[in-house]
Scaffold this active site. Structure first.
Site, PDB file in Angstrom:
ATOM      1  N   SER A   1       0.860  -1.189   0.000  1.00  0.00           N
ATOM      2  CA  SER A   1       0.000   0.000   0.000  1.00  0.00           C
ATOM      3  C   SER A   1       0.888   1.228   0.000  1.00  0.00           C
ATOM      4  CB  SER A   1      -0.875   0.040   1.248  1.00  0.00           C
ATOM      5  OG  SER A   1      -1.504   1.304   1.377  1.00  0.00           O
TER       6      SER A   1
ATOM      7  N   TYR B   1      -1.741  -1.929  10.398  1.00  0.00           N
ATOM      8  CA  TYR B   1      -1.847  -2.040   8.940  1.00  0.00           C
ATOM      9  C   TYR B   1      -0.597  -1.459   8.274  1.00  0.00           C
ATOM     10  CZ  TYR B   1      -3.870  -1.594   4.251  1.00  0.00           C
ATOM     11  OH  TYR B   1      -4.111  -1.699   2.901  1.00  0.00           O
TER      12      TYR B   1
END
Ligand code: NAD
Length: 257
Positions: free
Chosen positions: A143, A157
């Site tokens: 990401s 995350y």
């Protein structure tokens, strides 16, 4: 067709980026193993591929469990004869993932288990299969948050996606002479269920949008098209990259009005 004769295994193939990639890969000639823990999503993806004349099979497997990861790879070889593309894409963004002080240990462990250990286990069992196929392509979904700090905290995350980038670099270097390419795919913020649930108010959405030079969220198909390039032989000299598909967010200091 850009993936004829390839067999692709896509984790998280029942939704979002994984589903769009499964549909696109199949349309480009690949046989696709769709892996998920949500049977309905996985079966729906396979049904859509089959209806369009493609080849696909659904396998229920939790990427965080070694025995499941081993079984999903075995299923690709048993069903379609080999493995050519391993797309470690399954990931979670926990609703209680927050800053370091507030985030519970359980949320950290779950996130790391799926997002980081899941990639390790996919590679642990996938690489021997890619070797048997005399090479292939591994794509790991990271990401843009692995590259930038965000003021909207999601500590587990972010750390898990940083781990994916580090894993990817080492895998790329270690397996380069075996004709196995390994790249990370770094999507920017997308209009998917996952992110819209996390940015659950207009104010939170606006706070993210203001940083994207293109002024919009991306869509899963735009990430699938980048994954197709990394999966295909068109990217034959590309390995170890952090392939950003992010509307310019990581390039921006201040965005234009
Ligand atoms: P999504 O929630 O639509 O799809 C994820 C899929 O993974 C779901 O079908 C889910 O059931 C499956 N899954 C979850 N845990 C699993 C497990 N343990 N084993 C097997 N399957 C499991 O999300 P998405 O937006 O398509 O995300 C795909 C990947 O892209 C994730 O790794 C995510 O972190 C990453 N990503 C998403 C965005 C975004 O804005 N949506 C941005 C950057 C990166």
């Amino acid at each position: 067709m850009r993936l004829s004769d390839k067999v692709a295994l896509i984790t998280g193939g029942g939704s979002g980026i994984g589903r769009e990639s499964a549909l696109l890969f199949a349309a480009e000639g690949a046989s696709v193993v769709v892996v998920d823990i949500e049977d309905k999503g996985g079966n729906d993806t396979v049904a859509a591929i089959t209806k369009a004349g493609g080849r696909a099979r659904y396998v229920n497997a939790d990427v965080a469990k070694a025995s499941d990861a081993e079984r999903m790879v075995a299923s690709a070889e048993q069903t379609f004869g080999k493995l050519s593309v391993l797309f470690n894409n399954a990931g979670i963004m926990h609703s209680r993932d927050d800053d370091a002080v507030s985030t519970e240990e359980e949320v950290w462990d779950l996130t790391m288990n799926v997002n980081a250990k899941g990639v390790f286990l996919g590679c642990k069992y996938g690489i021997p299969a890619l070797r048997r196929a005399k090479g292939g392509s591994i794509i790991n979904t990271a990401s843009f948050v692995a590259l930038m700090g965000a003021a909207t905290p999601q500590i587990a995350y972010t750390a898990s996606k940083g781990a994916v980038l580090a894993l990817t670099r080492e895998l790329a270097v270690v397996h380069a002479r075996e004709n196995i390419r390994v790249n990370a795919l770094c999507p920017g913020p997308l209009r998917t269920e996952m992110l819209m649930k996390f940015l659950d108010t207009d104010a939170k959405k606006q706070r993210r949008l203001v940083h994207i030079p293109m002024g919009r969220f991306g869509v899963a198909q735009e990430i699938a098209r980048a994954a197709l390039f990394l999966a295909s032989d068109e990217s034959s000299f590309v390995t170890g990259t952090e392939f950003l598909v992010d509307g310019g967010i990581t390039a921006a200091y201040v965005t234009a009005e």
